[in-house]
Design a protein around this motif. Sequence first.
Motif, short mmCIF file in Angstrom:
data_model
loop_
_atom_site.label_atom_id
_atom_site.label_comp_id
_atom_site.label_asym_id
_atom_site.label_seq_id
_atom_site.Cartn_x
_atom_site.Cartn_y
_atom_site.Cartn_z
N ALA A 152 26.25 31.21 68.71
CA ALA A 152 26.25 32.60 69.14
C ALA A 152 26.84 33.50 68.06
N ASN A 153 26.24 34.68 67.89
CA ASN A 153 26.75 35.74 67.01
C ASN A 153 26.82 35.36 65.54
N ARG A 154 25.98 34.44 65.10
CA ARG A 154 25.94 34.05 63.70
C ARG A 154 24.70 33.19 63.46
N SER A 242 27.70 23.47 69.95
CA SER A 242 27.59 24.89 70.27
C SER A 242 28.75 25.40 71.10
N PRO A 246 32.78 26.71 67.86
CA PRO A 246 33.30 28.07 67.79
C PRO A 246 34.79 28.18 68.11
N SER A 251 37.75 32.13 61.22
CA SER A 251 37.02 33.38 61.14
C SER A 251 35.56 33.01 61.00
N ALA A 252 34.70 33.99 61.12
CA ALA A 252 33.27 33.72 61.00
C ALA A 252 32.96 33.20 59.60
N GLN A 254 30.49 32.64 56.55
CA GLN A 254 29.30 33.35 56.05
C GLN A 254 28.19 32.34 55.76
#
Length: 254
Positions: A152-154, A242, A246, A251-252, A254
């Motif tokens: 999610a979100n990436r 999944s 997370p 942090s996210a 890249q």
Amino acid sequence: MVARSSTHYLILVGLLIATSIALAVTVDTTASDESGIHAYLPDQAGEWSGDDILFCWNPKHQKVFTASQVEDREVCPECEGRLGPMTLIEKSMLPADTIIVKKRYTHTDGRQIIATVVMSGRERASIHRPERCLVGQGSEIVGTKVIDVPLANRGPLDVRILDMLRHVRVSGQPRAFGSYYAYWFVGKDRETASHHSRLFWMAADRILHNKSHRWAYIALSGNRSLVDEKNQYLDEVREFVSVAYPQMWKSAVQ
């Protein structure tokens, strides 16, 4: 003429790689405690419940327990030896500041997965290519693939899957059991399912940024049916990663 040009190109690439490795080894770098994830596995990941795995460090015992089976997480309930988060062999071979976390996850439907996180220490010698150890433990690798795990979100995460086969004798008869081993590596702001890519990024950080960050190695293992034509074990990996991965991010990535 084309063949000669190709040969020169390959020689040049080889020299560049050799030079990068030499520089990565010899350049004086600053070790950093920064990493891309927490050295942690969640207690709950969706419908999966985790239980820490503990190992007896008494050389004459070396039994394996889960945290729910013991009253004191540091004392073996059978021999009163010391319990730890890694095997006695791992403890003796790995640098002292290596962090290892292992959990056995059980799904509400009874399926189980073993998850492991290995966080390298300042020597960065804690992580290696897993295929070498797996074969050394008596298992046979019969297939390998890289799958995308949607998150999610990436963007998706690449995870390498090894199809494993182990031959044993049951009641005197030969039997084959299937399993899988999934893994990927995480550095500061980087992820890869390739051991060689990890080495490249480590060399690049040393040469270009004079830094040596802590890398983590995340692995999952579970059962694989030999008659599973739909490859449902791949869905199992995607399902678990999944919801668990997370929770481990700093942090996210890249």
